[in-house]
Write an enzyme that holds these catalytic residues in place. Structure first.
Site, PDB file in Angstrom:
ATOM      1  N   SER A  57      57.752  53.056   7.883  1.00  8.42           N
ATOM      2  CA  SER A  57      57.888  54.528   7.140  1.00  8.42           C
ATOM      3  C   SER A  57      59.316  54.531   6.206  1.00  8.42           C
ATOM      4  O   SER A  57      59.240  55.397   5.478  1.00  8.42           O
ATOM      5  CB  SER A  57      57.903  55.618   8.210  1.00  8.42           C
ATOM      6  OG  SER A  57      59.146  55.630   9.135  1.00  8.42           O
ATOM      7  N   LYS A 157      64.203  58.725   9.704  1.00  7.63           N
ATOM      8  CA  LYS A 157      63.764  59.082   8.474  1.00  7.63           C
ATOM      9  C   LYS A 157      65.269  59.474   7.652  1.00  7.63           C
ATOM     10  O   LYS A 157      66.078  59.267   8.117  1.00  7.63           O
ATOM     11  CB  LYS A 157      63.012  60.405   8.343  1.00  7.63           C
ATOM     12  CG  LYS A 157      61.677  60.321   9.459  1.00  7.63           C
ATOM     13  CD  LYS A 157      60.703  59.592   8.911  1.00  7.63           C
ATOM     14  CE  LYS A 157      59.548  59.582   9.873  1.00  7.63           C
ATOM     15  NZ  LYS A 157      58.233  58.472   9.674  1.00  7.63           N
TER      16      LYS A 157
END
EC number: 3.4.21.89
Length: 619
Positions: A57, A157
């Site tokens: 991700s 993230k």
């Protein structure tokens, strides 16, 4: 007798001392271990902690479970995701091939014969807890936090939205509106290290595929003149071999001679012909494809596990390791197609160029949405001048602080002093990211006398922010160009990079494209093939309703709330798709990712060979 007694007492005392020494040494050892454990726990709890990246991700900034490939055709090194192999090793998928981001060739993996084609674990990183214990996260930090839906699970993230502001995702960019403001402003990456970390390779002239050279496939950099139907003869002369490409321009050219980048790569059929020694002379040097959000990490090719392994995990006798993927029939590809799904207009070029002494100028051009963003460097004075050219119009940059936008001097071009001179060999980086032009010469950023930021929304609506093309000028079909006038020049190396494209997903949706579903309003089917056909036909760019079908989403943060997104936007389960909460509360932030201290080791030539090249600071 006293002497004998004294001797006996000394002997007993020595014996007691001898017995005490091992006991004392054992106790000191135990105490040292306990103290070390306590210090390690304190260090882990309050200072730093190590984590392993499981998925892709955050690619390409951080690698999850992946393949690390050197393209056998052009030599480009890239990494491709393999997280799909993890969930079920018996009935799951196997990555059997990859797609090179540079030459777009399909590479079958030799899973049986090449140990370095194995699946590698994700990066091991160090996370600073100290950073957020005494400081606040900054925009574009790479942060680790507890999953708001499951506090036992750690996520990593990039933090893009801060407390008390609204984040808008539109046309791949991020816009921010603080509380109390009516205006959204584009979010810019100020640090060069962060800008480069968030970039993706589009093309590297140093890596040329031998099969394409032998088949006479056109080079991507071609001489160009306004209205030319084919490369002019009195311009740049390009030459390439497997060691790279060079382009030379003779002296005496009073007018600017342009060398433009045509983003054209061979499809599957053309690659098959090239591998079989068939010439591709009919390929047009001026064929155009748009630069899109193709991700090397998502260019994995998979088949069900039962097509490669038996129930005991041994290779099937029918599996031809490292040979053509046609042996499997259908092969599934990662996010989107080889084309990519979304046009990207934010670009960066890096060039190594040498000019001969004399009087002349060097021009750099980046095109976005039909607008030419230019930098002209006077090779006598070193002055660099920036302009925004839109056909026969010129658009202004943002005015200096305190100056009204309607001031008569608002149209003045930013000018900066550089060290570039005729007769020098120089490294140049020129970017157009997030409505801002930036220039670096030999690694140093050039400072301009006026802002180099602008607001493209003032001359392109959201629907008009799309690729443009005409028969006379390819514009976004050849969106990077290098021009020289007055002096001879040699281009030794050039790289093309693109900015990240953030996808505006439907809320509470994990994956998808930025296009709304098929409707009579837009007349566009939301599937990769339909989108790919439109992207691959520049004649359709001005008439298709695809651009009006692009979605825009907004997310509002309150006090103590942060909005995180993954760098690998097509394959990131981030705050865009969370149910209930689309933010991370301050108390769930663990720390800031600071260093990749152990990327995967290589399996050959010696097992566990350290991969020093990928040890790095995280930006």
């Amino acid at each position: 007798m006293n002497a004998a007694l004294s001797k006996k007492k000394r002997s007993a005392r020595d014996s007691e001392t001898a017995d005490a020494k091992p006991n004392q040494s054992f106790r000191e050892t135990v105490e040292s271990i306990v103290v070390a454990i306590i210090l390690a726990l304190l260090f882990r709890a309050f200072v730093a902690e190590a984590f392993v990246i499981p998925t892709g991700s955050m690619a390409p900034t951080l690698m999850g479970t992946h393949k690390d490939i050197y393209c056998p055709h052009c030599g480009e090194n890239y990494r491709t995701g393999a997280s799909l192999e993890l969930p079920d090793r018996n009935t799951g998928m196997v990555v059997v091939g990859t797609i090179c981001p540079n030459c777009r060739s399909e590479t079958p993996l030799d899973l049986e014969g090449n140990p370095n084609d194995a699946t590698f674990s994700g990066d091991r990183i160090l996370v600073s807890k100290f950073s957020y214990a005494f400081g606040k996260p900054e925009r574009f930090d790479v942060g680790v936090f507890k999953n708001p839906g499951n506090a036992k699970q750690n996520y990593i993230k990039r933090i893009v939205g801060l407390p008390n502001e609204t984040v808008r995702i539109t046309n791949g960019d991020l816009y921010i509106r603080p509380d109390g403001s009516q205006d959204f402003k584009i979010a810019r990456k100020q640090q060069l290290s962060k800008l480069l970390s968030m970039s993706h390779l589009v093309h590297d002239s140093a890596h040329q595929a031998k099969e394409l050279l032998d088949a006479r496939w056109p080079l991507r950099w071609q001489p160009w003149d306004e209205g030319a139907a084919s490369p002019p003869e009195d311009s740049w002369k390009t030459r390439a071999d497997t060691g790279g490409m060079t382009a030379k321009l003779d002296a005496g050219q009073s007018e600017t001679r342009w060398l433009r980048y045509y983003h054209d790569w061979p499809g599957t059929d053309a690659w098959d012909k090239a591998r079989n020694g068939i010439k591709l002379d009919n390929a047009s040097p001026y064929r155009v494809l748009p630069i899109t959000d193709f991700y090397a990490y998502n260019g994995y090719l998979t088949v069900p596990r039962w097509k490669v392994y038996d129930e005991q995990g041994q290779f099937l006798s029918s599996y031809r390791s490292g040979q053509s993927l046609s042996q499997f029939g259908d092969v599934q590809q990662g996010a989107y197609s080889r084309m990519g799904a979304h046009w990207v207009g934010d670009l960066l070029m890096e060039i190594d160029i040498e000019t001969e002494p004399g009087e002349g100028a060097l021009d750099l051009m980046l095109v976005r949405a039909g607008v030419e963003y230019r930098c002209t460097i006077d090779l006598t004075s070193g002055d660099a001048t920036l302009k925004i050219v839109d056909g026969d119009k010129q658009h202004p940059f943002d005015p200096p602080v305190g100056q009204a936008s309607d001031d008569p001097t608002a149209m003045q071009s930013p000018v900066g002093q550089t060290t570039a001179r005729a007769g020098d060999r120089i490294d140049i980086r020129f970017s157009n990211y997030d409505d801002e032009l930036r220039l670096w010469i030999d690694g140093d950023e050039v400072l301009f006398d006026r802002p180099t930021t602008y607001d493209s929304r003032s001359y392109r609506t959201r629907e008009e922010d799309r690729p443009y093309w005409t028969a006379e000028n390819p514009l976004d079909g050849a969106p990077l160009a290098i021009g020289v006038s007055g002096v001879a020049a040699t281009l030794n190396h050039v790289r093309v990079l693109r900015d990240k494209y953030y996808i505006a997903l439907p809320k509470q949706s994990r994956y998808g494209s930025a296009f709304n579903d098929y409707s009579s309003d837009h007349g566009v089917a939301n599937d990769p093939r339909s989108v790919g056909r439109i992207l691959g036909n520049p004649e359709d760019w001005g008439t298709t309703k695809l651009w009006a079908a692009r979605r825009s989403q907004e997310y509002t943060m309150d006090e103590g709330q942060y909005f995180p997104l993954g760098d690998n936007s097509p394959e990131s389960a981030d705050a865009r798709g969370w149910t209930g909460k689309h933010f991370v509360p301050r108390d769930l932030l663990v720390g800031k990712a600071v260093f990749v201290f152990w990327p995967h080791p290589w399996n050959t030539p010696v097992p566990f060979t350290p991969n020093f090249r990928r040890m790095k600071l995280i930006h």
